[in-house]
Design an enzyme around this catalytic site. Structure first.
Site: not given
Length: 278
Positions: A2-3, A94, A113, A157
């Site tokens: 998920p983003e 899970h 996970r 950056r």
DNA sequence: AGAACATCCTGCTAGC
DNA sequence: TGCTAGCAGGATGTTC
């Protein structure tokens, strides 16, 4: 995984199914998901409260409660939320948390996970972003994300632009899939040094960021065959059909026909078209 | 200080 | 067929 678009889709689902509901019971299974707390502390803080609204900043979901505290949920890679009507007969492998609501339904949190996390914020300013999330950059779908902000953080950056797009303290919400899709849409190589971008390239990246993320939200995010993202009702997203480069190494670019290449950028696979991106 | 890497973890896949 | 090594990735902590 998920983003921003997937988390926004979940937020809308939560807003619809979870808001105005009172939490009547909470069960925490295992301690890893609520690792910032003692397991028994979480039900004590939540039971009896009513959800007032569901917010989001970047990839963080923020559940605002009428008691003034906020429950923060981050799914990381494999976290999944589902609203069910008991009895739930699906696989409970899970399953890490279960929230029973006053309409007898349950919100379930699964995570194979166990990278995902749930924590409770009791810092004041109950309508604001929790203090724990203060270091995050602006959310790209908010008005705080401006071309000036992007230009400013890029200027200082020297790393690849892809690394900057994925840095949540610069911009909050972009992950590996949308980072590549944004670079492609902008016609910029993901390996290009952020500080070397021209004003024109910065403008294209800024525009592409909004466009790609909005389109992906419209399509309810991306569900890839191997990384099973599902929304709160168990439906798949549709935006994967519109991916132009992500995980497409060796297939022809839909624009120019050249083969999509893969390169590692700070340990992450990145996909790009060597002709369309400069 | 900035950049890159290791770590957490399990499920899937490629290769023997 | 069955095993194992390798890979995937978000955020955090560590190292250079």
């Amino acid at each position: 995984m998920p983003e921003l678009p997937e988390v926004e889709t979940l937020r809308r689902g939560l807003e619809h199914h979870f808001s105005r509901r009172r939490i009547v019971d909470v069960e925490i299974i295992g301690s890893r998901t609520v690792r910032r707390h003692a397991s028994e502390e979480v039900p004590q803080l939540l039971v009896g409260s009513t959800v007032s609204k569901c917010g989001r900043h970047g990839k963080y979901l923020i559940v605002f409660l009428d008691s003034g505290i906020r429950m923060v949920i981050h799914l990381r890679m494999t976290g999944r939320l589902e609203i069910v009507t008991p009895p739930f007969l699906g696989d409970i492998k899970h399953l890490h948390a279960r929230f029973r609501l006053d309409d007898d339904r349950e919100l379930l949190f699964f995570d194979p996970r166990t990278f995902g996390e749930i924590f409770i914020s009791t810092t004041k300013d109950a309508d604001q972003l929790p203090d724990e999330l203060a270091s995050l950059g602006p959310d790209p779908l908010s008005e705080d994300f401006t071309l000036e902000h992007l230009a400013k953080v890029c200027k200082k950056r020297n790393a690849a632009i892809k690394s900057l797009l994925l840095d949540q303290n610069m911009i909050a919400g972009i992950g590996n899939i949308y980072g590549d899709e944004i670079c492609y849409e902008a016609g910029v190589l993901p390996t290009k040094r952020a500080s070397q971008l021209t004003d024109g390239e910065l403008a294209k990246l800024y525009k592409a960021t909004g466009q790609i993320l909005l389109k992906a939200v419209e399509r309810k995010g991306s569900t890839l065959s191997d990384k099973k993202y599902l929304d709160i009702t168990g439906s798949e997203g549709q935006y994967q059909k519109h991916h132009r480069v992500y995980a497409k190494v060796g297939t022809p670019c839909t624009c120019c026909g050249n083969l999509i290449l893969r390169v590692k950028i700070s340990g992450r696979s990145s996909y790009y078209c060597p002709y369309c991106q400069k």
